[in-house]
Design a protein around this motif. Structure first.
Motif, PDB file in Angstrom:
ATOM      1  N   LEU A 323       0.852  -1.190   0.000  1.00  0.00           N
ATOM      2  CA  LEU A 323       0.000   0.000   0.000  1.00  0.00           C
ATOM      3  C   LEU A 323       0.887   1.240   0.000  1.00  0.00           C
ATOM      4  N   TYR A 335       2.894   0.347  -7.307  1.00  0.00           N
ATOM      5  CA  TYR A 335       2.759  -0.471  -8.517  1.00  0.00           C
ATOM      6  C   TYR A 335       3.687   0.093  -9.609  1.00  0.00           C
ATOM      7  N   GLN A 356       6.723 -16.444   3.268  1.00  0.00           N
ATOM      8  CA  GLN A 356       5.382 -16.881   2.874  1.00  0.00           C
ATOM      9  C   GLN A 356       5.065 -16.604   1.399  1.00  0.00           C
ATOM     10  N   PHE A 357       5.466 -15.433   0.937  1.00  0.00           N
ATOM     11  CA  PHE A 357       5.097 -15.044  -0.422  1.00  0.00           C
ATOM     12  C   PHE A 357       6.282 -15.062  -1.391  1.00  0.00           C
ATOM     13  N   ARG A 359       7.167 -17.230  -3.348  1.00  0.00           N
ATOM     14  CA  ARG A 359       6.775 -17.806  -4.640  1.00  0.00           C
ATOM     15  C   ARG A 359       6.096 -16.791  -5.551  1.00  0.00           C
ATOM     16  N   TYR A 371       1.805  -1.594 -14.821  1.00  0.00           N
ATOM     17  CA  TYR A 371       1.862  -0.158 -14.515  1.00  0.00           C
ATOM     18  C   TYR A 371       3.102   0.500 -15.119  1.00  0.00           C
ATOM     19  N   HIS A 417      -0.127 -14.787 -13.814  1.00  0.00           N
ATOM     20  CA  HIS A 417      -0.587 -15.570 -12.663  1.00  0.00           C
ATOM     21  C   HIS A 417      -1.063 -16.966 -13.087  1.00  0.00           C
TER      22      HIS A 417
ATOM     23  N   ARG B   2      -4.553   4.022  13.319  1.00  0.00           N
ATOM     24  CA  ARG B   2      -4.587   4.939  12.184  1.00  0.00           C
ATOM     25  C   ARG B   2      -3.946   6.260  12.579  1.00  0.00           C
ATOM     26  N   VAL B 116      -9.211   6.075   3.000  1.00  0.00           N
ATOM     27  CA  VAL B 116      -8.692   6.071   1.635  1.00  0.00           C
ATOM     28  C   VAL B 116      -8.649   4.656   1.047  1.00  0.00           C
ATOM     29  N   ARG B 120      -8.828   3.234  -2.890  1.00  0.00           N
ATOM     30  CA  ARG B 120      -7.816   2.324  -3.432  1.00  0.00           C
ATOM     31  C   ARG B 120      -8.446   0.988  -3.838  1.00  0.00           C
ATOM     32  N   ALA B 123     -10.208   1.484  -7.046  1.00  0.00           N
ATOM     33  CA  ALA B 123      -9.233   1.538  -8.131  1.00  0.00           C
ATOM     34  C   ALA B 123      -8.773   0.135  -8.519  1.00  0.00           C
ATOM     35  N   ASP B 306      -3.548 -17.687  -1.537  1.00  0.00           N
ATOM     36  CA  ASP B 306      -2.310 -18.446  -1.313  1.00  0.00           C
ATOM     37  C   ASP B 306      -1.599 -18.120  -0.013  1.00  0.00           C
ATOM     38  N   TRP B 307      -2.295 -17.546   0.965  1.00  0.00           N
ATOM     39  CA  TRP B 307      -1.630 -17.226   2.237  1.00  0.00           C
ATOM     40  C   TRP B 307      -1.393 -18.519   2.995  1.00  0.00           C
ATOM     41  N   ALA B 339      -6.513  -4.291   3.247  1.00  0.00           N
ATOM     42  CA  ALA B 339      -6.659  -3.091   2.418  1.00  0.00           C
ATOM     43  C   ALA B 339      -5.722  -3.152   1.221  1.00  0.00           C
ATOM     44  N   ASP B 340      -4.695  -3.967   1.339  1.00  0.00           N
ATOM     45  CA  ASP B 340      -3.720  -4.129   0.265  1.00  0.00           C
ATOM     46  C   ASP B 340      -4.254  -5.091  -0.813  1.00  0.00           C
ATOM     47  N   ARG B 343      -7.068  -4.680  -3.482  1.00  0.00           N
ATOM     48  CA  ARG B 343      -6.794  -3.896  -4.690  1.00  0.00           C
ATOM     49  C   ARG B 343      -6.463  -4.755  -5.900  1.00  0.00           C
ATOM     50  N   ARG B 344      -6.286  -6.064  -5.700  1.00  0.00           N
ATOM     51  CA  ARG B 344      -5.970  -6.909  -6.856  1.00  0.00           C
ATOM     52  C   ARG B 344      -6.588  -8.296  -6.713  1.00  0.00           C
ATOM     53  N   THR B 347      -6.307 -10.708  -9.832  1.00  0.00           N
ATOM     54  CA  THR B 347      -5.201 -11.649 -10.022  1.00  0.00           C
ATOM     55  C   THR B 347      -5.158 -12.688  -8.905  1.00  0.00           C
ATOM     56  N   VAL B 405      -5.048  -3.526 -15.788  1.00  0.00           N
ATOM     57  CA  VAL B 405      -5.190  -2.354 -14.916  1.00  0.00           C
ATOM     58  C   VAL B 405      -6.615  -1.815 -15.070  1.00  0.00           C
TER      59      VAL B 405
END
Lengths: 448, 462
Positions: A323, A335, A356-357, A359, A371, A417, B2, B116, B120, B123, B306-307, B339-340, B343-344, B347, B405
């Motif tokens: 973020l 991005y 963890q990530f 991969r 982007y 992906h 916050r 915000v 995001r 978006a 995939d977490w 929140a991250d 946004r995607r 994918t 995008v």
């Protein structure tokens, strides 16, 4: 958030771990199983144009030939690529693979030692080759990775205290091997420096609540830490002189010994620098101490890109999918980070800065390409550019004659992906793509 | 958690004003020459007509009404707005962790429309988001489904008519306060909270529903008496048990945070015993081990892509979870809880093609029609169909591509996000921000002139 915590938390109290600095002889890689002829593939050499209907000849683990009109030599095993794509294996430029299994369980975390200056430490010797993360990461086409130390007291966000300034070296390893010796590419790939930052925002992990420090106070603390770091380098140089003078009272010091290749500029320092001020401070430090530098995670680089370019310092990007730091930052700021660096002419690669990530490296590069980063540059960033930054481009990072055959075969675009990795070779040896996740998948899909 | 400086607040309201300005009035819009991915039907190249915030017509060709705004898609991809089934954005508080049953509290009371993260998320193509209470307690607070109407007030963001819901949580998180430790949300010695084990978590839920049944019976008795015209004293109203009675009566959905197969099975059996349904199992990382039982109960599953491995109860998590659950007949969605990642989600869904071989349509369903069904708003959103809300995302490439995008995002037929506009306005916003900083500095100088020099060691204003 995790990453910022890793870089800002730690404990201090010096402990020196004795160790011999002997590099093992690379295991002899000769034998029939690391020679083969891969035909009927689209070759993506990365350093040159793609070759449709191409082939790769691998001999004793090394790439012996690449081209469109190759003929299989007699007696060499032929592998049919079935029209798939062959790429160099990807290199993740920042992970904690092998030294962290379950991030919230301290006993499984070996990333952070106690002490302010620990240049003699290197994560490779603590890498657990049986870590479940290694085959899981490999399955997505990553053949090698940098693994790094971070915060103190075992690591993890729960440990409190001040940050170390030198948590140790970072290591570069293959994601395959019976032992860490077999996995080794470079046990000391760079010296990690946790350059001080001016932190007015604080976080109390005991009370789990944010707090604030006055700027003047934070700045005073910062200045003191920068001085401490410079003093340490000065001491190391004095040690170097004393050693060169071969004085009779000279005694070996393992920590200072580990500093020598860095002082000579033979080994780079890697410095995470999350903001403009830290970047400027770190570059000033690199110049003053005449070091070879790599910057990492330059989240709030602001106006420093020109400076980074002017000094020709490469960057490991970890923040592409983070973020934005400030509420009024552009929504796509991170991005677009890789594209910004590309436009500024800075050399960069990607790292995931976690386990963890690890991969997800190709996805980070792929999203950066959405982007504004040219896709071919995104591919380079996870292959040849990473190899160049780590000083191994003569042997890895592209499909070229004479390099080790770290190869992957995919059913599509490297950074999509949806793409699956179908086969992998490390130093020409076929490597299994099976892992904990594929095994559980098969087991439970078959549950009656 | 916050940090909001006054400066950011101001620049923020400016962004709000801009956002609000571009969404005034429900227009007639035609999006033409788009690759349309309705999700519930095969994709096609054509147009969509939006009127009064709804999809009025769609097809290879639609007649453009006079005065309609035409958006030329040039072959870009139009898909339904993404629905995030598990999020904690836009809320000023998440966990009422002091008690093991906190069903009396609700997210709707603490919605923050200026977060915000909403913009995001928009978006990133998200048009609806299920804002859940945290997982600190076995029975948590009430959740709120919002539409991402950035610039509107808290009450205007609430997804009107959506079925109310409540958060449950199993495993490590609800038992954390039961053990002493220095970690976040752990209990202090001497103030430990029951439960400390998964056994206790089951007990807390059973005790609560036992109480709820008794409470329900009292009201039933009272209602029966008054229906017969008898004089009766109403039972004392219990705001903690009332939502649980609604659960028993099928009027409130349960979204249950869960990881391990054992606890998932436990909750399904508790629900069976008390005669209610678990609407969705959230996270449900080991859902793939008990997919058969989940399908038989009729619960939905809302999971991560995939977490894994961030705690011991996540060590058997596999990225094939969504695929196995889908193949075994469980209505499945992929959520962000972040929140991250919100946004995607496009994918994130694409990973289900890679891990387990779902079709592209099945993958898109994980973030559109499936969460819509789980939240029972599939009559309104989740696919591109005539009569549904015009909650849409226009991507420059196929939404499952790494390179896609979001260009324009519509909620109720209004453009709430426009990438070109966002980029164009950046310079102007920077300028306004600079002016505000300058003005603030000038005011400071004036103030200091009046007051004289600050005492030594005074704090520099933040």
């Amino acid at each position: 958030m995790t990453r910022r915590i890793l870089f800002s938390m730690a404990a201090c109290a010096a402990t020196l771990v004795a160790q011999a600095d002997k590099k093992p002889v690379a295991p002899a890689a000769a034998g029939a199983d690391n020679s083969f002829f891969l035909r009927n593939v689209t070759v993506h050499p990365v350093t040159g144009p793609e070759i449709a209907g191409g082939a790769v000849l691998v001999k004793d683990g090394k790439i012996a030939d690449v081209g469109a009109k190759l003929v299989a030599p007699k007696g060499v095993k032929v592998v049919d690529g079935k029209g798939l794509h062959v790429w160099p294996g990807m290199i993740n430029s920042a992970t904690q693979l092998g030294v962290q299994e379950i991030s919230s369980i301290r006993e499984t975390v070996d990333t952070g030692e106690i002490g302010t200056f620990n240049p003699q430490l290197r994560p490779l010797i603590a890498v657990n080759p049986e870590s479940e993360h290694i085959p899981v990461t490999r399955a997505n086409g990553i053949t090698s990775a940098m693994t790094m130390p971070s915060s103190g007291g075992g690591g993890g966000p729960r440990s409190a205290g001040t940050s170390p300034l030198i948590p140790g070296h970072v290591s570069l390893m293959h994601l395959d091997g019976w032992t860490w010796e077999e996995m080794e590419i470079k046990r000391n790939a760079a010296l990690m420096i946790q350059f001080p930052t001016i932190e007015t925002r604080t976080f109390n992990f005991i009370e789990f609540a944010p707090g604030r420090t006055a700027f003047t106070e934070a700045k005073r603390f910062y200045d003191r830490r920068v001085k401490e770091l410079n003093d340490y380098f000065d001491q190391a140089r004095n040690y170097q002189k004393a050693k060169a003078a071969a004085r009779p009272d000279f005694r070996i010091d393992l920590a200072f010994e580990a500093m020598l290749p860095v002082l000579d500029g033979k080994l780079p320092v890697i410095i995470p620098a999350p903001d403009e001020r830290t970047i400027k401070g770190a570059i000033e430090f690199i110049e003053k101490q005449k070091l070879k530098g790599i910057l990492a995670n330059i989240g709030r680089a602001g106006t420093t890109l020109e400076l980074i370019k002017a000094k020709n310092i490469p960057v490991i990007i970890g923040e592409s999918t983070d973020l934005p730091d400030q509420e009024d930052d552009a929504y796509d700021k991170n991005y677009a980070r890789a594209a910004d660096l590309y436009k500024a002419g800075i050399k960069f690669s990607f790292g995931t800065f976690d386990t963890q990530f690890a991969r997800n490296l190709p996805f980070q590069a792929g999203i950066a390409a959405g982007y504004g980063l040219p896709p071919a540059e995104a591919v380079k960033a996870v292959t040849i550019n990473a190899a160049e930054i780590w000083g191994i481009a003569g042997e890895y990072g592209s499909i070229e004659k004479g390099k080790w055959a770290d190869l992957i075969l995919t059913d599509g675009d490297l950074l999509e992906h949806k793409t699956s990795v179908k086969q992998m070779w490390i130093k020409g040896h076929a490597v299994s793509l099976e892992n904990k996740h594929t095994k559980m998948y098969e087991k439970y899909l078959a549950r009656p | 958690m916050r940090f909001v400086s006054s400066l950011r607040n101001v620049s923020y309201s400016f962004a709000l004003a801009l956002a609000a300005a571009c969404t005034l009035g429900a227009q007639v819009i035609v999006i033409q020459n788009a690759n349309i991915l309705p999700v519930t039907k095969p994709g096609f190249k054509g147009s969509v007509l939006i009127e009064n915030g709804k999809i009025k017509e769609m097809g290879e060709k639609v007649v453009v009404p006079a005065g309609a705004q035409v958006i030329e898609a040039n072959g870009q991809y139009l898909m339904p707005g993404i629905i995030d089934c598990h999020s904690h954005i836009a809320a000023d508080a998440i966990n009422e962790g002091s008690v093991s049953v906190s069903s009396m509290v609700g997210i709707e009371d603490v919605l923050n429309p200026t977060d915000v993260a909403i913009y995001r998320g928009l978006a990133g193509g998200v048009t609806s988001s299920n804002i859940l209470h945290g997982s600190a307690n076995a029975i948590g607070g009430k959740c709120t489904l919002i539409k991402m109407r950035w610039g509107k007030s808290a009450s205007e963001m609430v997804f009107e008519g959506a079925t109310p819901s409540i958060k449950f949580a199993l495993g490590e998180n609800p038992k954390r306060r039961g053990s002493a430790g220095s970690g976040p949300l752990q209990g202090a010695p001497g103030s430990l909270r029951y439960p400390a084990t998964r056994m206790g978590v089951e007990d807390v839920i059973r005790q609560a529903f036992n109480d709820a049944k008794i409470y329900q019976a009292k009201w039933q008795e009272y209602n029966a008496k008054t229906a017969k015209g008898e004089v009766a004293i109403p039972p004392r109203r219990d705001l903690k048990l009332e939502p649980l009675v609604e659960v028993l009566e099928g009027k409130r959905f349960v979204h249950a945070h869960s990881y391990r197969a054992d606890e998932i099975l436990m909750l399904l059996r508790v629900a069976d015993d008390y005669g209610f349904k678990i609407r969705t199992l959230q996270h449900v990382l080991e859902g793939y081990k008990v997919a058969k039982e989940i399908a038989a109960h009729g619960a939905g599953a809302s999971t991560f892509s995939d977490w894994w491995a961030y705690k011991i109860e996540a060590f058997d998590a596999i990225p094939y979870n969504a695929a196995i659950l889908t193949k075994k007949g469980v209505l499945t969605s992929i959520n962000s809880d972040s929140a991250d990642v919100t946004r995607r989600l496009n994918t994130e869904a694409a990973k289900a093609v890679k891990y387990g071989g779902l079709t592209e349509t099945e993958a898109l369903a994980l973030i559109t029609i499936n969460p819509a069904k789980q939240l029972a708003v599939d009559n309104r959103v989740g696919s591109i169909e005539v009569g549904k809300d015009a909650d849409l995302v226009l991507y420059d490439k196929h939404p499952l591509s790494s390179y896609a995008v979001a260009q324009k995002v519509f909620v109720d037929g209004n453009v709430y996000f426009d990438r070109m506009k966002d980029i164009e306005e950046r310079g102007k916003k920077e300028l306004v921000k600079k002016q505000m900083i300058d003005r603030s500095k000038e005011q400071e100088r004036q103030q200091q002139k009046k007051l004289g020099p600050p005492p030594a060691g005074a704090r520099r204003p933040a």
